[in-house]
Motif scaffolding. Structure first.
Motif, short mmCIF file in Angstrom:
data_model
loop_
_atom_site.label_atom_id
_atom_site.label_comp_id
_atom_site.label_asym_id
_atom_site.label_seq_id
_atom_site.Cartn_x
_atom_site.Cartn_y
_atom_site.Cartn_z
N LEU A 118 46.45 71.57 8.86
CA LEU A 118 47.29 71.35 10.04
C LEU A 118 46.59 71.88 11.29
CD1 LEU A 118 50.68 72.55 8.50
CD2 LEU A 118 50.16 70.19 9.17
N GLY A 119 46.40 71.01 12.29
CA GLY A 119 45.67 71.39 13.50
C GLY A 119 44.19 71.49 13.19
N THR A 120 43.63 70.42 12.67
CA THR A 120 42.29 70.47 12.07
C THR A 120 41.17 70.75 13.06
OG1 THR A 120 40.87 69.33 10.46
CG2 THR A 120 41.80 67.98 12.23
N GLY A 121 41.32 70.38 14.34
CA GLY A 121 40.28 70.68 15.33
C GLY A 121 38.95 70.07 14.96
N SER A 122 37.93 70.89 14.81
CA SER A 122 36.60 70.40 14.43
C SER A 122 36.54 69.92 12.99
CB SER A 122 35.57 71.51 14.62
OG SER A 122 35.80 72.57 13.69
N GLU A 132 32.85 72.11 -0.71
CA GLU A 132 32.75 73.09 -1.79
C GLU A 132 33.40 72.62 -3.08
OE1 GLU A 132 31.26 76.15 -1.76
OE2 GLU A 132 30.47 75.82 0.27
N ARG A 133 34.37 71.70 -2.98
CA ARG A 133 35.08 71.20 -4.16
C ARG A 133 34.93 69.68 -4.22
NH1 ARG A 133 39.33 74.69 -5.98
NH2 ARG A 133 38.35 76.74 -6.16
N ALA A 134 33.99 69.23 -5.03
CA ALA A 134 33.61 67.81 -5.03
C ALA A 134 34.73 66.90 -5.53
CB ALA A 134 32.36 67.61 -5.88
N ALA A 135 35.70 67.42 -6.25
CA ALA A 135 36.77 66.58 -6.78
C ALA A 135 38.00 66.53 -5.88
CB ALA A 135 37.18 67.07 -8.18
N ALA A 136 37.99 67.31 -4.81
CA ALA A 136 39.17 67.43 -3.96
C ALA A 136 39.20 66.33 -2.89
CB ALA A 136 39.22 68.80 -3.31
N THR A 137 40.41 66.04 -2.43
CA THR A 137 40.62 65.15 -1.28
C THR A 137 41.54 65.86 -0.30
OG1 THR A 137 42.56 64.06 -2.25
CG2 THR A 137 40.40 63.08 -2.71
N GLY A 138 41.58 65.38 0.93
CA GLY A 138 42.42 66.08 1.88
C GLY A 138 42.76 65.26 3.11
N LEU A 139 43.74 65.77 3.83
CA LEU A 139 44.21 65.19 5.09
C LEU A 139 44.12 66.25 6.16
CD1 LEU A 139 45.76 63.07 6.86
CD2 LEU A 139 47.89 64.03 5.92
N GLY A 140 43.53 65.89 7.29
CA GLY A 140 43.49 66.76 8.45
C GLY A 140 44.26 66.11 9.59
N VAL A 141 45.16 66.85 10.21
CA VAL A 141 45.95 66.29 11.31
C VAL A 141 45.79 67.15 12.56
CG1 VAL A 141 47.63 65.23 9.77
CG2 VAL A 141 48.08 67.52 10.65
N GLU A 145 43.66 63.35 19.84
CA GLU A 145 42.86 62.25 19.30
C GLU A 145 41.38 62.60 19.32
OE1 GLU A 145 42.17 57.42 19.92
OE2 GLU A 145 43.26 58.59 21.43
N ALA A 146 40.94 63.29 20.39
CA ALA A 146 39.54 63.68 20.49
C ALA A 146 39.15 64.62 19.36
CB ALA A 146 39.28 64.33 21.84
N ALA A 147 40.06 65.53 19.00
CA ALA A 147 39.79 66.44 17.89
C ALA A 147 39.67 65.67 16.58
CB ALA A 147 40.88 67.50 17.79
N CYS A 148 40.53 64.69 16.37
CA CYS A 148 40.46 63.88 15.14
C CYS A 148 39.12 63.17 15.04
CB CYS A 148 41.61 62.89 15.10
SG CYS A 148 43.24 63.63 14.87
N LEU A 149 38.63 62.66 16.16
CA LEU A 149 37.33 61.99 16.16
C LEU A 149 36.21 62.98 15.86
CD1 LEU A 149 37.81 59.66 19.27
CD2 LEU A 149 37.74 58.97 16.87
N ARG A 167 44.03 62.26 10.88
CA ARG A 167 45.15 61.52 11.43
C ARG A 167 45.76 62.27 12.61
NH1 ARG A 167 49.31 60.33 6.82
NH2 ARG A 167 47.38 59.39 5.98
N GLN A 168 46.05 61.53 13.68
CA GLN A 168 46.72 62.14 14.83
C GLN A 168 48.18 62.39 14.47
OE1 GLN A 168 46.48 59.83 18.42
NE2 GLN A 168 46.99 61.56 19.75
#
Length: 280
Positions: A118-122, A132-141, A145-149, A167-168
């Protein structure tokens, strides 16, 4: 401008930075000369006796002028080291801090396959954990919009773009699904604290990533109130905090009905991360 050796240029630049009140001016002069000369910072001492080319001298002078008005080094060179990796940085995102590595260490002690940042920034938290965890997936919000890019670019750089969704979103507003870990380094400075932070922060980093404009605790209240609905049965929340906020943030999660709520310290011994388990 008469020709100078690298050593002379660094000494003069450090003097300019010292006069401008920049902390650790010699280090910054060395890093910026390395960037201007397109050499690794570790090699600067090797070129110290050599004259620097006019175009390098010009670039270096421009960088020093910007650093003297307190533009952060990471923004000038466009990157910041975090947990052993370089992350692309701009003034659109918070500069990753060493203390946030405490959050990474704690997260890597957990069993997870799906994470929410949450609030992923960079993207430094999400991208690091996926790397670090090759099997993991994730969502950053992030609301920006500039931070998401920027986070998406870092995911590509570190080879995790196929496992990272950026995702914004205004915190949970665009979040769907459930996660084993929910992590956040939210804006935790109170509005009244902003007058006392360094010029690097106050003038050159995104204000919305630094302060909630209130008491510094409002985002923890949002996370404590809403995160349970996005966690798996054994899920956990981990949030970075300001070093004086440990008791207050623990109380927020306890009052919201969470299970075990714990406090971890950073390498300097300061309270840094509050973790809360989903109640049974």
């Amino acid at each position: 401008m008469s020709p100078q050796t690298a050593a002379q240029a660094m000494a003069a630049a450090a003097g300019r930075l010292r006069a401008a009140g920049v902390p650790d001016p010699a280090r910054d002069a060395r890093l910026l000369l390395a960037h201007a000369a397109s050499v690794d910072a570790a090699r600067v001492t090797l070129i110290a006796p050599e004259e620097i080319a006019p175009e390098v001298a010009e670039r270096f002078d421009q960088l020093i002028a910007l650093r003297a008005v307190r533009v952060p080094v990471s923004q000038l060179i466009g990157r910041r080291a975090f947990y052993g990796r370089d992350f692309a940085i701009s003034r659109d995102v918070l500069d990753p801090r060493p203390e946030t590595e405490t959050l990474i260490d704690l997260a890597l002690g957990e069993d997870f396959t799906r994470i929410l940042d949450l609030g992923t920034g960079s993207g430094c938290i999400l991208v690091t954990l996926l790397a670090e965890r090759a099997a993991a997936t994730g969502l950053g919000v992030d609301l920006s919009e500039a931070a998401c890019l920027q986070a998406s670019a870092n995911a590509v750089q570190h080879g995790v773009a196929d496992r990272a969704d950026m995702r914004q979103s205004d915190w949970f507003s665009a979040v769907e699904g459930r996660f084993d870990l929910i992590l956040s380094n939210p804006p935790y400075l109170a509005a009244e604290e902003m007058a006392d932070v360094s010029p690097e922060l106050r003038q050159h980093e995104p204000e919305m990533a630094l302060t909630d404009g209130q008491d510094g605790l409002s985002i923890y209240r949002i996370i404590a109130a809403e995160a349970q609905g996005y966690l798996t049965a054994q899920g956990r929340v981990m949030v970075e905090i300001g070093w004086q906020q440990g008791e207050a943030v623990q109380e927020i999660f306890a009052a919201a009905g969470w299970g075990r709520v714990t406090l971890a310290h950073d390498l300097d011994g300061r309270p840094r991360v509050v973790s809360a388990d989903k109640p049974a």
